[in-house]
Design a protein around this motif. Structure first.
Motif, short mmCIF file in Angstrom:
data_model
loop_
_atom_site.label_atom_id
_atom_site.label_comp_id
_atom_site.label_asym_id
_atom_site.label_seq_id
_atom_site.Cartn_x
_atom_site.Cartn_y
_atom_site.Cartn_z
N ALA A 1 0.82 -1.21 0.00
CA ALA A 1 0.00 0.00 0.00
C ALA A 1 0.85 1.26 0.00
O ALA A 1 0.49 2.27 -0.61
CB ALA A 1 -0.92 -0.01 1.22
N GLU A 2 2.00 1.20 0.67
CA GLU A 2 2.84 2.38 0.79
C GLU A 2 3.71 2.62 -0.44
O GLU A 2 3.95 3.76 -0.83
CB GLU A 2 3.74 2.24 2.02
N HIS A 3 4.19 1.55 -1.07
CA HIS A 3 5.22 1.71 -2.09
C HIS A 3 4.91 1.07 -3.44
O HIS A 3 5.61 1.33 -4.42
CB HIS A 3 6.54 1.13 -1.58
N GLY A 4 3.89 0.22 -3.50
CA GLY A 4 3.53 -0.39 -4.76
C GLY A 4 4.28 -1.68 -5.04
O GLY A 4 5.27 -2.02 -4.38
N LEU A 5 3.79 -2.42 -6.03
CA LEU A 5 4.31 -3.75 -6.33
C LEU A 5 5.76 -3.70 -6.80
O LEU A 5 6.56 -4.58 -6.48
CB LEU A 5 3.43 -4.40 -7.40
N GLY A 6 6.10 -2.66 -7.56
CA GLY A 6 7.45 -2.57 -8.12
C GLY A 6 8.54 -2.47 -7.07
O GLY A 6 9.67 -2.90 -7.31
N GLU A 7 8.23 -1.90 -5.90
CA GLU A 7 9.21 -1.83 -4.81
C GLU A 7 9.08 -3.02 -3.87
O GLU A 7 10.06 -3.46 -3.28
CB GLU A 7 9.04 -0.53 -4.03
N LEU A 8 7.86 -3.55 -3.74
CA LEU A 8 7.67 -4.66 -2.82
C LEU A 8 8.41 -5.91 -3.28
O LEU A 8 9.09 -6.57 -2.49
CB LEU A 8 6.18 -4.98 -2.68
N LEU A 9 8.29 -6.27 -4.53
CA LEU A 9 8.83 -7.55 -5.00
C LEU A 9 10.35 -7.65 -4.81
O LEU A 9 10.83 -8.68 -4.34
CB LEU A 9 8.44 -7.78 -6.46
#
Length: 326
Positions: A169-177
């Protein structure tokens, strides 16, 4: 060699988190076969050594090549966020035997000795026997080794999912993965996972199932073949301390952590209850109970669901873990 998973617009909408009791069961069997994966599991291994030694895990190990894929039907991605073992093992037993044989052959061919052993067992002539043998072993592992520790394991998995969901929620999928593992990189809608296979798959709107696991360390397992939904299985956060015992009795620790009011509310929710019902039970003002429930829910210790005109509160796995020792 990398696995590349290509996302399109629909895939972003269909990514989800899940954990699976069946996955943890088979992953534990895999870990028992691989000493290099046992670093963080030594306390659990010591506790279960006798029970594990009494089992014949050969039927499972035949389908778990050191280099090569385990059959998808053995541990498919769960279709719900928190898969129940009994439901999952029933689905495994109901697998199509002929399709299971073809999938198993891809794994068996990676190890000629395993292929010969499978032939000796009659698996290739009678794949239904293979399904029965493997399912029986998985049930033994679950009952003897995993189920007694499931509350602890499930709590860790749910805590990881809660953390990753906030990060998403905070950073989006591109940073999470890429945060999930150093093996993962993200660029222009493509997730690249470094591993031992060279594989490429367009997700085609199915999205990706993100699955934390206790026993998969240090690896990340990426993708599943059709017809299963693509998945990424990764080591859960906190496995270093998973098997450590609390330093103080759980109820006293819970009270110091949350305060007496919130600890009492959390401990009272052995069954779902309403704000009014808890207030009567604990002899507290409904406004105080409502405030405690809101804080506990925000912390991920409670969930709420509407039942007619009432809202019922119940503990999550994390909430259960905090009260289990009391």
């Amino acid at each position: 060699m990398p696995t590349r998973l290509h996302f399109d617009e629909a895939d972003y909408l269909n990514c989800r988190f899940a954990h699976s009791a069946l996955w943890e069961t088979q992953a534990a069997a895999h870990m028992l076969k691989r000493p290099d994966r046992q670093v963080y599991q030594r306390p659990w291994l010591r506790r279960t050594r006798g029970r594990a030694a009494a089992m014949d895990l050969t039927p499972l190990w035949l389908l778990m090549p050191q280099r090569g894929a385990t059959p998808g039907w053995l541990c498919p991605p769960p279709t719900t966020s928190a898969a129940d073992f009994e439901e999952e093992i029933a689905q495994l037993r109901a697998s199509d035997p002929l399709a299971a044989r073809e999938d198993a052959l891809r794994s068996l061919k990676a190890n000629p000795r395993a292929l010969a052993a499978a032939r000796d067992r009659g698996w290739l002539r009678q794949p239904a026997r293979m399904l029965r043998d493997v399912s029986d072993v998985l049930e033994q592992i679950w009952t003897s080794l995993i189920e007694p520790e499931w509350l602890r394991i499930r709590t860790l998995l749910e805590a990881d999912i809660a953390f990753r969901t906030r990060r998403l929620a905070e950073h989006g999928l591109g940073e999470l993965l890429p945060e999930i593992s150093a093996q993962c990189t993200w660029q222009a809608g493509t997730l690249t996972v470094q591993g031992r296979t060279d594989h490429e798959r367009h997700l085609g709107g199915q999205g990706l199932v993100l699955m934390p696991s206790v026993f998969v360390w240090p690896h990340v397992i990426s993708t599943f073949e059709v017809p299963w939904q693509p998945a990424l299985v990764y080591p859960a956060r906190g496995i270093v301390d998973l098997w450590s015992e609390p330093a103080a009795p759980a109820r006293a620790t819970l009270t110091r952590l949350l305060g007496s009011g919130r600890a009492a509310v959390l401990a009272s929710l052995d069954a779902p209850a309403t704000t009014t019902g808890l207030a009567r039970r604990l002899d507290l003002a409904p406004s105080s109970v409502s405030s405690h429930l809101s804080v506990l829910r925000e912390a991920g210790l409670l969930s709420a669901r509407r039942h007619g005109r009432q809202v019922l509160y119940e503990r999550t796995g994390l909430g259960d873990a905090l009260t289990a020792g009391s």
